[in-house]
Design an enzyme around this catalytic site. Structure first.
Site, short mmCIF file in Angstrom:
data_model
loop_
_atom_site.label_atom_id
_atom_site.label_comp_id
_atom_site.label_asym_id
_atom_site.label_seq_id
_atom_site.Cartn_x
_atom_site.Cartn_y
_atom_site.Cartn_z
CB THR A 120 -0.90 -0.01 1.26
OG1 THR A 120 -1.50 1.27 1.41
CG2 THR A 120 -0.10 -0.31 2.53
CG ASP A 121 -1.14 4.96 -1.00
OD1 ASP A 121 -1.69 4.31 -0.08
OD2 ASP A 121 -1.73 5.84 -1.66
CD GLU A 122 -3.22 3.40 4.66
OE1 GLU A 122 -2.90 3.10 5.82
OE2 GLU A 122 -4.39 3.45 4.27
CE1 TYR A 147 -3.24 -2.78 5.83
CE2 TYR A 147 -3.29 -0.42 5.40
CZ TYR A 147 -3.27 -1.72 4.93
OH TYR A 147 -3.25 -1.97 3.58
CE LYS A 151 0.17 -4.55 3.02
NZ LYS A 151 -0.16 -5.91 2.46
CG PHE A 187 -14.91 6.99 2.45
CD1 PHE A 187 -15.63 7.65 3.43
CD2 PHE A 187 -14.75 7.63 1.23
CE1 PHE A 187 -16.18 8.91 3.21
CE2 PHE A 187 -15.28 8.89 1.00
CZ PHE A 187 -16.00 9.53 1.99
CE LYS A 202 -22.71 7.52 11.78
NZ LYS A 202 -23.84 6.90 11.07
P1 NAD Z 1 -9.56 -7.29 2.37
O1 NAD Z 1 -9.56 -7.05 3.83
O2 NAD Z 1 -10.79 -7.02 1.58
O3 NAD Z 1 -9.16 -8.81 2.08
C1 NAD Z 1 -8.12 -9.45 2.78
C2 NAD Z 1 -8.29 -10.96 2.60
O4 NAD Z 1 -7.19 -11.60 3.28
C3 NAD Z 1 -9.58 -11.50 3.22
O5 NAD Z 1 -10.22 -12.39 2.32
C4 NAD Z 1 -9.11 -12.25 4.47
O6 NAD Z 1 -9.92 -13.34 4.84
C5 NAD Z 1 -7.71 -12.70 4.03
N1 NAD Z 1 -6.85 -12.96 5.18
C6 NAD Z 1 -6.71 -12.22 6.31
N2 NAD Z 1 -5.86 -12.82 7.16
C7 NAD Z 1 -5.43 -13.95 6.54
C8 NAD Z 1 -4.52 -14.98 6.89
N3 NAD Z 1 -3.90 -14.99 8.08
N4 NAD Z 1 -4.30 -15.98 6.00
C9 NAD Z 1 -4.94 -15.99 4.81
N5 NAD Z 1 -5.83 -15.06 4.43
C10 NAD Z 1 -6.06 -14.05 5.28
O7 NAD Z 1 -8.32 -6.47 1.82
P2 NAD Z 1 -8.12 -5.78 0.38
O8 NAD Z 1 -8.62 -4.39 0.43
O9 NAD Z 1 -8.57 -6.71 -0.67
O10 NAD Z 1 -6.52 -5.70 0.35
C11 NAD Z 1 -5.75 -6.76 -0.21
C12 NAD Z 1 -4.29 -6.37 -0.18
O11 NAD Z 1 -4.09 -5.16 -0.90
C13 NAD Z 1 -3.75 -6.11 1.22
O12 NAD Z 1 -2.43 -6.61 1.28
C14 NAD Z 1 -3.75 -4.59 1.35
O13 NAD Z 1 -2.76 -4.17 2.24
C15 NAD Z 1 -3.43 -4.21 -0.07
N6 NAD Z 1 -3.92 -2.89 -0.51
C16 NAD Z 1 -5.22 -2.54 -0.36
C17 NAD Z 1 -5.67 -1.31 -0.85
C18 NAD Z 1 -7.12 -0.89 -0.74
O14 NAD Z 1 -7.45 0.25 -1.08
N7 NAD Z 1 -8.03 -1.75 -0.29
C19 NAD Z 1 -4.76 -0.45 -1.48
C20 NAD Z 1 -3.43 -0.84 -1.61
C21 NAD Z 1 -3.03 -2.06 -1.14
O1 DAU Z 2 -4.11 3.89 0.53
C1 DAU Z 2 -4.34 2.51 0.49
C2 DAU Z 2 -5.16 2.09 1.68
O2 DAU Z 2 -6.49 2.55 1.45
C3 DAU Z 2 -5.14 0.57 1.90
O3 DAU Z 2 -3.84 0.20 2.25
C4 DAU Z 2 -6.11 0.17 3.01
O4 DAU Z 2 -6.16 -1.23 3.11
C5 DAU Z 2 -7.48 0.70 2.66
O5 DAU Z 2 -8.39 0.41 3.72
C6 DAU Z 2 -7.43 2.21 2.44
O6 DAU Z 2 -7.13 2.90 3.68
P1 DAU Z 2 -7.91 4.25 4.11
O7 DAU Z 2 -7.80 4.37 5.57
O8 DAU Z 2 -7.50 5.38 3.25
O9 DAU Z 2 -9.40 3.81 3.65
P2 DAU Z 2 -10.84 3.97 4.31
O10 DAU Z 2 -11.81 3.46 3.29
O11 DAU Z 2 -10.91 3.41 5.67
O12 DAU Z 2 -11.00 5.55 4.42
C7 DAU Z 2 -10.86 6.41 3.29
C8 DAU Z 2 -10.94 7.84 3.78
O13 DAU Z 2 -12.29 8.12 4.22
C9 DAU Z 2 -10.06 8.14 4.99
O14 DAU Z 2 -9.58 9.48 4.89
C10 DAU Z 2 -11.01 8.03 6.18
C11 DAU Z 2 -12.31 8.51 5.59
N1 DAU Z 2 -13.55 7.94 6.16
C12 DAU Z 2 -13.66 6.59 6.26
C13 DAU Z 2 -14.83 6.01 6.72
C14 DAU Z 2 -14.97 4.50 6.85
C15 DAU Z 2 -14.62 8.79 6.49
O15 DAU Z 2 -14.54 10.02 6.39
N2 DAU Z 2 -15.79 8.21 6.94
C16 DAU Z 2 -15.93 6.86 7.07
O16 DAU Z 2 -17.03 6.42 7.47
#
Ligand code: NAD
Ligand code: DAU
Length: 331
Positions: A120-122, A147, A151, A187, A202
């Site tokens: 992730t970019d985080e 988190y 990562k 979100f 929210k």
């Molecule tokens: P998600 O939470 O939707 O899915 C995660 C999956 O991993 C789930 O199916 C969960 O059951 C599985 N999991 C959790 N613990 C496990 C374990 N111990 N063994 C096997 N499986 C396990 O997450 P996502 O949003 O699909 O993110 C997937 C990947 O992409 C992550 O590595 C996350 O850091 C990365 N990522 C996410 C975003 C985003 O915006 N969602 C952006 C950049 C990178």
């Molecule tokens: O940047 C990549 C990351 O993006 C991934 O690594 C994470 O797995 C993924 O969850 C996401 O992280 P964020 O914390 O940015 O995503 P989230 O959807 O939780 O929130 C997006 C933005 O919206 C953040 O600034 C918080 C805000 N937010 C979130 C929720 C759930 C709100 O304002 N209201 C809300 O109810």
């Protein structure tokens, strides 16, 4: 090619499986997923019988060793992924994201397999709202939340294993994904499903935080491009120039769903809330033929809203659990 997809029942992993089935029919896929609260096995229904699905944890060394030995490539999506949850209970994040990645790279090393590690970019922390800079592959890691710290730790382990042990790995760090099959704790789906239920959205804090949105299919196409065209040992940032602050993005969702722009409530901010993420994906564009296809977020959001409206059965239970968790912290 035999491909092991960890976390393949989650948001990005399941979209990866569906897309690769369509675009790379010669890849034989196995999903390894612990089926935590974040998984939804129904996401894989369209490929039932075509993909092996194994319920198990990446932290299980015996299972991981056996599965890695039987595949050519591992694409490692599995993670605990939600910042808010990591503030309430960090341990599962350490266990899956750090120990799980360790078990995986040890097995990949033992069996001399190819790994693509998803991150992730985080890991780079945040940027000021008025800073013209964007993250690049040389930006120092500076994670803010439990988190993102786990990562970053996982990324560093993969990088160390490539240098010290010649691990054949590539890494990618992507910005915020959106699209179908995302858990309603996040979100965009939280607000869409709330509006469908007649509940006001929210916004954390003042809603000024900026995220760099990318459609999940564009992320997954970039992952395939890196696997096929990237250089071993290299990190690639993935982003599609999609910066929006939360308030503006919510206004667009409200408009697309027929609500006025002021139909939301501010709620207390997330502790340590990163201000802004922004990706410079020049390296990815220079070294691969990847280009994003979903340049217009309005179209992508409209498609995503339509998907949630048509798939209530997919999200209803998960939403109830997520909202009860939010209620405990007043968000
Ligand atoms: P998600 O939470 O939707 O899915 C995660 C999956 O991993 C789930 O199916 C969960 O059951 C599985 N999991 C959790 N613990 C496990 C374990 N111990 N063994 C096997 N499986 C396990 O997450 P996502 O949003 O699909 O993110 C997937 C990947 O992409 C992550 O590595 C996350 O850091 C990365 N990522 C996410 C975003 C985003 O915006 N969602 C952006 C950049 C990178
Ligand atoms: O940047 C990549 C990351 O993006 C991934 O690594 C994470 O797995 C993924 O969850 C996401 O992280 P964020 O914390 O940015 O995503 P989230 O959807 O939780 O929130 C997006 C933005 O919206 C953040 O600034 C918080 C805000 N937010 C979130 C929720 C759930 C709100 O304002 N209201 C809300 O109810």
């Amino acid at each position: 090619m035999r491909v092991l997809v960890t976390g393949g029942a989650g948001f990005i992993g399941s979209n990866f499986v569906l897309r690769v089935r369509a675009n790379r029919p010669d890849w034989r896929l196995t999903v390894l997923d612990a089926m935590t609260y974040a998984a939804n096995p129904a996401s894989l229904d369209p490929v039932a019988g075509e993909v092996d699905i194994i319920k198990g944890s990446v932290t299980d060394p015996g299972l991981v060793d056996e599965l890695v030995a039987a595949h050519d490539l591992v694409v490692h999506f599995a993670a605990d992924s939600h910042n808010d949850n990591s503030l309430q209970d960090p341990w599962p994040f350490l266990d899956t994201n750090v120990i799980g990645t360790y078990q995986l790279i040890q097995a990949v090393r033992r069996h001399d397999k190819r790994l693509h590690h998803i991150s992730t970019d985080e890991v780079y922390g945040d940027l000021e709202l008025d800073d013209p800079a964007r993250f690049t592959e040389t930006t120092p890691m500076n994670p803010s939340s439990p988190y993102s710290a786990t990562k970053a730790s996982a990324d560093l382990l993969v990088k160390a294993w490539t240098r010290s042990f010649g691990l054949r790995a590539t890494l990618s760090n992507c910005s915020n994904n959106y699209g179908p099959r995302q858990h309603p704790e996040k979100f965009i789906p939280r607000q869409i499903t709330g509006i469908l239920d007649g509940v006001r959205p929210k916004l954390y804090g003042e809603g000024r935080n900026v995220r760099d949105w990318i459609h999940v299919d564009d992320h997954n196409d970039a992952v395939v491009a890196i696997i096929e065209q990237g250089r071993i040992g290299e990190t690639y940032l993935i982003g599609a120039d999609g910066e929006h602050n939360n308030r503006d993005l919510l206004a667009l969702i409200l408009e697309l769903m027929g609500k006025t722009a002021d139909w939301f409530d501010f709620v207390p901010d997330r502790p340590g809330h990163d201000l802004r993420y922004a990706i410079d994906a020049s390296k990815l564009r220079a070294e691969t033929d990847w280009r994003p296809r979903h340049a217009d977020i309005r179209d992508g959001l409209a498609q995503t809203i339509a998907w949630y409206a048509a798939n209530e059965g997919w999200w209803r239970t998960a939403k109830a659990v997520a909202e009860s968790r939010y209620a405990q912290v007043g968000r």
